[in-house]
Design a protein around this motif. Structure first.
Motif, PDB file in Angstrom:
ATOM      1  N   GLY C 144       0.822  -1.217   0.000  1.00  0.00           N
ATOM      2  CA  GLY C 144       0.000   0.000   0.000  1.00  0.00           C
ATOM      3  C   GLY C 144       0.847   1.255   0.000  1.00  0.00           C
ATOM      4  O   GLY C 144       0.564   2.217  -0.726  1.00  0.00           O
ATOM      5  N   ALA C 159      -4.824   2.339  -3.819  1.00  0.00           N
ATOM      6  CA  ALA C 159      -4.290   2.375  -2.466  1.00  0.00           C
ATOM      7  C   ALA C 159      -4.982   3.433  -1.617  1.00  0.00           C
ATOM      8  O   ALA C 159      -5.306   3.195  -0.457  1.00  0.00           O
ATOM      9  CB  ALA C 159      -2.782   2.630  -2.513  1.00  0.00           C
ATOM     10  N   THR C 208      -0.360   1.235   6.384  1.00  0.00           N
ATOM     11  CA  THR C 208       0.073   1.805   5.108  1.00  0.00           C
ATOM     12  C   THR C 208       0.593   3.217   5.338  1.00  0.00           C
ATOM     13  O   THR C 208       1.647   3.606   4.826  1.00  0.00           O
ATOM     14  CB  THR C 208      -1.103   1.845   4.116  1.00  0.00           C
ATOM     15  OG1 THR C 208      -1.451   0.513   3.781  1.00  0.00           O
ATOM     16  CG2 THR C 208      -0.727   2.581   2.841  1.00  0.00           C
TER      17      THR C 208
END
Lengths: 246, 278, 323
Positions: C144, C159, C208
């Motif tokens: 990500g 993402a 992420t």
């Protein structure tokens, strides 16, 4: 002595609307030592960074070692393996020891055995006269030592040409000479070099040609004797007057 | 719990909207017979119907009934314990075959589940703290009354309870609470009520057996008046497999006829709850 | 530690004015609490007579005595060196908490009979679900983060949609959506994989951002140096960038793991017998909820402390590895 390693033909580059490189033409033959100088913002760093595609140009052609630098990633990576680069801020890998910094390229990219990579690394560390620092981390070394390690790191890749991007500008004054000495000895061994630097003493001692850039253009290109004693352009004269008056 | 409820409603909505998978007749039956295992979904937090015993195994009235049903089907039994919301949402997708979880076969549940057969009745009663001044169920009018969320007790308090199972005794709405407090389960309501009369709630509606079990375990509670309604409680299966449905219905009728259900009820409650007392 | 000033005065708790204020405030608080029907009242019987009938006088004098004891304790601790202060204060706070739990009159035999099952079934399940999820979440987070830093609009869009969506929904809702929703697409997912998937997706989204910040914090020169030596993207990431980003990534990731350990309790709604599920169900038959809840609470806490220790170990490892 006349195989061209680098050929730049009508290279133009813009950052947005800013014209950073204007019609750059020049050739580096095998064994040439070129010094590029010019005031800050003149495009000399940008120019040297286009040579291994750290910067992309928009017009013109750049051929390095026979490969057109506008082509595929694979070709670019191949060219980069043959072109060593030394940065102003050294850019050693801080999480690796000095020895590991030197062995990384040959092992990971060239696929050379660990033992052989270590041998080569130690050889070049001795060459830059700091073999005793092999197991230290970059942060434990002085700036001059780090820059010598960075040079050795590039040499371990057995490059065909070395690019130096202001290698001494970030150093304390007393450390400049140790780095320059290393570069001089490299030049004497016949390494092809392109150096962006303001060290005019170095230019006089080793350069085959000196290039003066201003506002993204090559203003003057000459051998060092004529360049320093008999500059043609007004801008070159002004520049030399400023940096040599001290 | 409010949030929980809303998520559940949303998730059910999604499930219904997407509901493309319809099980085929005999599918569940085949699954059970070919795997040799009857997967039963039941609550682990619902003593004495179903709970974890001292050996940390599932035990209780519902669990015993499920075991007996499996025995008569000639298969092994296995218990899973998803939350009540998920069981009543239907659309089990073959995760388990049967719910023996004292589920009331309401109309809205019948839209997503099938109810093969009622196996016993639970009197729903009102409980108050033992210090409460309330004498009859209607004394709780305008007060805070608790019940487990999405249960028939909850629906009763909201005057929105329809039990469409056969033989459901008629009932009236005898309370008009001021506010209804919803709980994860009946025990949580009892835990709030034990804190004192009116501290969190003034009374609760729950199943009589559960309330009696609480009182036996020193909860300072008291049952108020007669049961407010009798809840028929049924086995439940996913919609679509009539063969399985009929087979289960037959087994439960058999268990009632030969007295097995009565014995189990007396074992767990001390009372025979398997017929409605009017 | 914060910047320590080189000028060191008396500790605040040794200044007469502050001691006086502390005694007064504590006296008022203890008096308002009304301690004369507690064990402290019994101790004061010689002074205040029958505690139950001592009224305000009783409460106030108990309050004063208690306040003086507490303040003397604080003043004495003020004389000790830093490390010993920590030990004593921890010990005293722990004692206070245990007294609080003790005051519930818990049935320890019941706890004893259940704790082994809580550990072998509950803690084991909680730990393995969390461990699998954090590993998968880390992998997801790296992918990500790279996508979020890439110049590929497609990758960036996926993402950023992913992080926005899964950070935007309550974890409980994700558990329900995955468990109930996936079967509608034709895949019947079991409870444990559904729980792992929900935790992975949710924490992957948070992580992420952590990974992205970590990767971004590495000087551009590191990229240039390794790329100029002909290192490919993957090699640069794996050998040069991530190892340097780790010291920045590890502390918040450790926090995420600790948070996940507790959020894993949400999968109990789909019937996974982890620690929280057992805490709610084991005491059900005997109406011993407090026992089970407090036991589970202490287990969660001990687990967290263990994880904090592991975390500081790892942090120290990375600090010494790169100077």
């Amino acid at each position: 002595m006349s195989t061209p390693i680098i050929e730049m033909t009508n290279v133009n580059k813009w950052y947005g609307t800013y014209h950073a490189l204007r019609n750059i033409n020049f050739t580096v033959n095998e064994g040439d030592k070129i010094v590029v100088c010019g005031p800050s913002g003149s495009g000399k760093s940008t120019m040297i960074r286009t040579l291994n595609y750290l910067e992309a140009h928009q017009e013109g052609t750049i051929r390095v070692n026979g490969t057109d630098m506008h082509s595929k990633m694979k070709d670019v990576d191949k060219v980069r393996m043959d072109v060593g680069m030394v940065f102003q801020h050294f850019n050693l890998f801080p999480h690796l020891t000095i020895l590991q910094n030197l062995m990384a390229g040959p092992m990971w990219v060239r696929g050379i055995s660990e033992e052989e990579a270590r041998k080569t690394a130690m050889m070049y560390l001795e060459r830059v006269r700091i073999p005793e620092q092999a197991d230290k981390y970059p942060g434990q070394l002085s700036g001059g030592q780090q820059q010598r390690v960075a040079i050795a790191r590039s040499l371990c890749m057995k490059p065909k040409v070395m690019l130096f991007d202001e290698p001494t500008s970030a150093l304390d004054p007393e450390m400049v000479s140790e780095v320059l000495d290393t570069m001089v000895s490299l030049a004497k061994d016949g390494m092809t070099m392109v150096c962006v630097t303001h060290e005019m003493g170095f230019a006089k001692a080793v350069a085959d040609r000196v290039i003066f850039m201003d506002e993204g253009e090559i203003i003057e290109e000459n051998d060092p004797i004529n360049f320093f004693d008999n500059p043609q352009s007004k801008r070159t004269q002004n520049f030399l007057g400023q940096i040599l008056q001290h | 719990m409010k949030l929980n409820r809303r998520i559940f409603t949303f998730a059910t909505g999604v499930a219904l909207a997407l509901s493309a998978s319809v099980s085929f007749a005999g599918e569940a039956m085949d699954r059970v017979m070919s795997s040799g295992t009857l997967k039963v979904a039941t609550d682990a937090n619902w003593a004495p119907q179903s709970f974890l015993n001292d050996e940390n195994k599932m035990d209780g009235f519902d669990v015993d009934v499920a075991r007996e049903v499996a025995k008569r089907l000639g298969v092994e039994v296995e218990f899973v314990t998803p939350s009540w919301d998920i069981i009543t949402a239907g659309n089990w997708n073959g995760r388990w075959d049967l719910s023996v979880g004292s589920m009331t076969p309401t109309k809205s549940r019948a839209e997503v589940l099938s109810f093969p057969e009622v196996y016993y009745y639970t009197p729903a009663s009102v409980a108050v703290h033992k210090d409460s001044a309330a004498q009859s169920v209607s004394d709780l009018d305008g007060k805070n009354v608790g019940a487990s969320t999405a249960s028939t007790f909850d629906l009763y308090l909201r005057k929105d309870l329809t039990i469409d199972a056969e033989g459901t005794p008629a009932f009236d709405y005898k309370i008009t609470p001021g506010a209804i407090k919803s709980y994860k389960d009946g025990t949580a309501a009892m835990d709030d009520l034990r804190l004192g009369d009116g501290v969190r709630i003034d009374g609760m509606v729950g199943s009589l057996p559960a309330i009696l079990a609480g009182i036996e375990n020193n909860y300072p509670l008291r049952v108020l008046g007669d049961p407010v309604f009798y809840e028929p409680l049924s086995l439940a299966i996913d919609k679509g497999d009539t063969e399985f449905n009929d087979k289960l219905a037959g087994i439960v009728q058999e268990m009632r006829a030969d007295g097995t259900l009565k014995t189990l009820s007396e074992k767990w409650y001390g009372i025979d709850y398997t017929t409605a007392i009017e | 530690m914060l910047f320590a000033d080189t000028v060191v005065g008396d500790p605040a708790v040794h200044k007469p004015k502050i001691i006086l204020i502390m005694v007064m405030v504590a006296t008022v608080l203890f008096t308002l609490f009304g301690l004369n029907d507690t064990i402290f009242g019994e101790f004061m019987r010689p002074v205040i007579g029958e505690p139950k009938e001592s009224g305000f006088f009783g409460n106030a004098s108990i309050g004063l005595v208690m306040a003086i004891i507490v303040v003397i304790n604080i003043v004495l601790i003020g004389f000790l060196p830093f490390r010993i202060q920590i030990l004593i204060v921890w010990f005293e706070l722990l004692l206070l908490f245990l007294t609080f739990f003790y005051s519930f009159g818990l049935n320890y035999q019941f706890i004893q009979s259940k704790i082994w099952f809580m550990i072998t079934q509950g803690v084991f399940t909680t730990l393995y679900i969390s461990a699998i999820s954090i590993i998968l979440a880390s992998v997801l987070a790296i992918v990500g983060a790279i996508a979020k830093l890439s110049s590929n609009g497609f990758a960036f869009a996926i993402a950023s949609f992913y992080t926005s969506f899964f950070r935007g929904l309550p974890l409980l809702m994700q558990v329900y959506l995955i468990y109930l929703g996936l079967p509608q697409l034709g895949y019947v997912i079991d409870a444990v994989p559904a729980g792992v998937m929900a935790l992975t997706l949710c924490y992957g989204a948070y992580m992420t951002e952590i990974f992205r910040a970590g990767i971004q914090s590495i000087n551009k020169g590191q990229w240039e140096a390794s790329r100029s030596m002909g290192f490919g993207f993957g090699l640069t990431m794996r050998r040069i960038i991530l190892p340097q980003a780790m010291p920045l990534i590890i502390p918040p990731t450790g926090n995420q793991f600790i948070a996940m350990l507790k959020d894993s309790s949400l999968v109990s709604v789909i019937g996974v017998w982890e620690l929280m599920f057992l805490a709610r169900t084991l005491g059900n038959k005997d109406f011993r909820h407090m026992e089970m809840l407090i036991t589970a609470a202490l287990i969660y806490w001990v687990l967290t402390v263990c994880l904090e220790l592991v975390q500081s170990r790892i942090e120290r490892h990375y600090r010494t590895a790169s100077h």
